[in-house]
Design a protein around this motif. Structure first.
Motif, short mmCIF file in Angstrom:
data_model
loop_
_atom_site.label_atom_id
_atom_site.label_comp_id
_atom_site.label_asym_id
_atom_site.label_seq_id
_atom_site.Cartn_x
_atom_site.Cartn_y
_atom_site.Cartn_z
N TYR A 24 -3.36 19.43 32.13
CA TYR A 24 -3.46 18.70 33.27
C TYR A 24 -2.26 19.03 34.13
CZ TYR A 24 -2.65 14.86 36.41
OH TYR A 24 -2.50 14.01 37.53
N LEU A 25 -0.93 19.30 33.68
CA LEU A 25 0.30 19.50 34.37
C LEU A 25 -0.07 21.07 34.98
CD1 LEU A 25 3.32 18.21 32.22
CD2 LEU A 25 2.70 17.78 34.65
N GLU A 26 -0.45 21.91 33.97
CA GLU A 26 -0.58 23.28 34.70
C GLU A 26 -1.74 23.37 35.57
OE1 GLU A 26 -1.92 25.51 31.30
OE2 GLU A 26 0.15 25.74 30.23
N ARG A 27 -2.71 22.63 35.57
CA ARG A 27 -3.69 22.61 36.63
C ARG A 27 -3.12 21.85 37.93
NH1 ARG A 27 -7.79 21.13 32.69
NH2 ARG A 27 -7.56 19.17 33.23
N HIS A 28 -2.49 20.83 37.72
CA HIS A 28 -1.83 20.18 38.86
C HIS A 28 -0.84 21.12 39.51
CE1 HIS A 28 -0.21 16.87 41.26
NE2 HIS A 28 0.93 16.91 40.93
N GLN A 29 0.22 21.64 38.83
CA GLN A 29 1.06 22.66 39.39
C GLN A 29 0.28 23.80 40.17
OE1 GLN A 29 3.33 23.85 35.95
NE2 GLN A 29 4.92 22.45 36.47
N GLN A 30 -1.00 24.31 39.67
CA GLN A 30 -1.65 25.25 40.06
C GLN A 30 -2.24 24.95 41.56
OE1 GLN A 30 -1.77 28.48 38.95
NE2 GLN A 30 -2.81 28.83 41.11
N LYS A 31 -2.66 23.48 41.36
CA LYS A 31 -3.21 23.08 42.64
C LYS A 31 -2.05 22.81 43.74
CE LYS A 31 -7.15 20.20 40.80
NZ LYS A 31 -7.54 18.89 40.54
N GLN A 32 -1.07 22.50 43.36
CA GLN A 32 0.13 22.31 43.99
C GLN A 32 0.24 23.68 45.03
OE1 GLN A 32 3.24 20.34 41.91
NE2 GLN A 32 2.96 18.52 43.29
N ARG A 33 0.59 24.83 43.91
CA ARG A 33 0.90 26.02 44.53
C ARG A 33 -0.33 26.62 45.47
NH1 ARG A 33 2.55 27.03 39.09
NH2 ARG A 33 0.58 27.84 38.51
N ASN A 34 -1.51 26.13 45.12
CA ASN A 34 -2.66 26.63 45.91
C ASN A 34 -2.48 25.83 47.52
OD1 ASN A 34 -3.30 28.36 44.12
ND2 ASN A 34 -5.09 26.85 43.44
N SER A 35 -2.41 24.61 47.36
CA SER A 35 -2.00 23.67 48.43
C SER A 35 -0.90 24.34 49.35
CB SER A 35 -1.53 22.29 48.10
OG SER A 35 -1.51 21.52 49.31
N LEU A 36 0.45 24.61 48.57
CA LEU A 36 1.40 25.24 49.42
C LEU A 36 1.07 26.54 49.99
CD1 LEU A 36 4.60 24.96 49.53
CD2 LEU A 36 4.93 26.29 47.82
N ILE A 37 0.43 27.45 49.39
CA ILE A 37 -0.16 28.64 49.84
C ILE A 37 -0.88 28.46 51.13
CG2 ILE A 37 -1.53 30.80 49.47
CD1 ILE A 37 -0.24 30.61 46.52
N ARG A 38 -1.97 27.55 51.00
CA ARG A 38 -2.60 27.45 52.25
C ARG A 38 -2.15 26.58 53.22
NH1 ARG A 38 -6.04 25.20 48.06
NH2 ARG A 38 -5.50 22.86 48.45
#
Length: 140
Positions: A24-38
């Motif tokens: 869950y944390l990894e997915r959350h972090q990945q989503k945050q990274r993706n959001s940041l990149i966007r």
């Protein structure tokens, strides 16, 4: 034995929960990274669009400046050409007047010379006629 089984069950549950939380944390972090990149991409695009717009404004200003300079230069050139044409006209008129004065002077001198010559010839003729008259009187 029962306690061991319970402990194993609990440990297994804890391990599963930790795995789940980690995923869950990894997915959350990945989503945050993706959001940041966007967001970074959006910000970069906005910045590029703004820079392009500023560049267009600057180029337009420069173009207007150049057009004004060209108009000014054209006006200066026209002024100069007009001045040159006027000067040439004035010089031409002056030359024409000067030539006319020279022609008139030449004509006056020719008339004087002609009059002098005629007067001289007339005088010579009178002298000749006088001589002839004297000759005629002597013969008589």
């Amino acid at each position: 034995k029962h306690m061991q089984a319970q402990t194993q069950k609990l440990e297994s549950k804890i391990a599963h929960t930790q795995e789940t939380e980690t995923k869950y944390l990894e997915r959350h972090q990945q989503k945050q990274r993706n959001s940041l990149i966007r967001h970074q991409i959006k910000d970069t695009n906005k910045l590029q669009a703004k820079q392009a717009h500023e560049m267009q404004k600057y180029e337009k200003k420069q173009e207007i400046k150049m057009q004004r300079k060209q108009k000014h230069m054209q006006a200066q050139t026209q002024k100069l050409e007009s001045k040159i044409a006027h000067t040439q006209e004035t010089e031409t008129k002056y030359l024409e007047r000067h030539q006319q004065k020279q022609r008139n002077s030449l004509i006056r001198h020719q008339i004087k010379d002609t009059n002098k010559l005629q007067a001289k010839q007339a005088h010579e003729m009178q002298k000749y006629e006088k001589k002839q008259e004297i000759k005629m009187q002597r013969k008589q």
